[in-house]
Enzyme design. Sequence first.
Site, PDB file in Angstrom:
ATOM      1  N   HIS A  76       0.837  -1.215   0.000  1.00 52.52           N
ATOM      2  CA  HIS A  76       0.000   0.000   0.000  1.00 52.52           C
ATOM      3  C   HIS A  76       0.864   1.255   0.000  1.00 52.52           C
ATOM      4  O   HIS A  76       2.006   1.243   0.450  1.00 52.52           O
ATOM      5  CB  HIS A  76      -1.021   0.004   1.150  1.00 52.52           C
ATOM      6  N   GLU A  83      -5.132   0.513  -0.030  1.00 49.39           N
ATOM      7  CA  GLU A  83      -4.872  -0.896   0.251  1.00 49.39           C
ATOM      8  C   GLU A  83      -5.078  -1.742  -1.013  1.00 49.39           C
ATOM      9  O   GLU A  83      -5.862  -1.365  -1.893  1.00 49.39           O
ATOM     10  CB  GLU A  83      -5.844  -1.384   1.336  1.00 49.39           C
TER      11      GLU A  83
HETATM   12  C1  F6R Z   1       1.779   6.748   6.364  1.00 52.29           C
HETATM   13  C2  F6R Z   1       1.328   5.965   5.212  1.00 52.29           C
HETATM   14  C3  F6R Z   1       1.658   4.508   5.087  1.00 52.29           C
HETATM   15  C4  F6R Z   1       3.071   4.152   5.559  1.00 52.29           C
HETATM   16  C5  F6R Z   1       3.331   2.657   5.405  1.00 52.29           C
HETATM   17  C6  F6R Z   1       4.698   2.256   5.929  1.00 52.29           C
HETATM   18  O1  F6R Z   1       1.346   8.080   6.250  1.00 52.29           O
HETATM   19  O2  F6R Z   1       0.654   6.482   4.395  1.00 52.29           O
HETATM   20  O3  F6R Z   1       1.493   4.129   3.752  1.00 52.29           O
HETATM   21  O4  F6R Z   1       4.001   4.880   4.811  1.00 52.29           O
HETATM   22  O5  F6R Z   1       2.351   1.930   6.063  1.00 52.29           O
HETATM   23  O6  F6R Z   1       4.722   2.467   7.302  1.00 52.29           O
HETATM   24  P1  F6R Z   1       6.069   2.361   8.147  1.00 52.29           P
HETATM   25  O7  F6R Z   1       6.948   3.444   7.678  1.00 52.29           O
HETATM   26  O8  F6R Z   1       5.653   2.556   9.575  1.00 52.29           O
HETATM   27  O9  F6R Z   1       6.638   0.992   7.872  1.00 52.29           O
END
Ligand code: F6R
Length: 249
Positions: free
Chosen positions: A138, A143
Amino acid sequence: MKVYLFKDHADTSEYAAKVLIDQLKTRPNSVLGLATGSTPIELYQLLIKAFQDHEISFQDVITFNLDEYLGIPADHPQSYARFMHEQLFSSIDIRKHSVHIPNGTSQDPDQVGRAYEEAIRQAGGIDLQVLGLGNNGHIGFNEPDEELQNYTHATHLTQETRQANARFFGSIEDVPTDAITMGMGTILRAGKIVLLASGEHKADAVQKTVEGGISTRIPASLLQLHPDVLVLVDRAAGSKLNPDSYEVR
Ligand code: F6R
């Protein structure tokens, strides 16, 4: 897509910071699209440092965040509004009215989405969008699904995403079930996109994003259609990529 492989997350963040700093030096009134989550935290620390060193200013910068949970107030410890305040905005000179994060408490998320798109349009569009990558491919909270949405919209989070984000909330039951997110078109209309990924748990998603077919089942794979995307990954996140095909930095 330009794909660069780095030794570790620190080097990945440092390169991303250089890209953003160059952007702000070239165009101090840039419109930035920003992400939350673990991935950009070091990048934001480096931007704060560049601000403290008088290298850049955010006085004329406008920001739009990718997403926000639905049903938790802005001052909730896990809201993305609070995250952005704590990780970046409270330490730089950005003007309050230049910060945009979708309102997760509105009774009318469709209206929030329409107003968000209009605000982006009035700002002249997003010059540079920062993205993290979900374990499931995503971007924002777009999603994997049979169909993806163009514009900012309310969406249901997958169990996988709620599980991945449970680490911030303590338990999966506390993770909101819904969110409001920029759509795929909102992201793809940005002038330039910088996608960051670190860690082995992202390796599958990175490989499918970069080397797989374009599929709504891996929303990030649609970035292959954009003319100016920089994919910055550390060795672990890039471990499933064909090592001969990409630049090692
Ligand atoms: C956050 C967002 C999400 C995250 C993704 C990765 O604003 O839109 O798409 O970038 O879920 O999250 P992390 O960096 O926590 O692994």
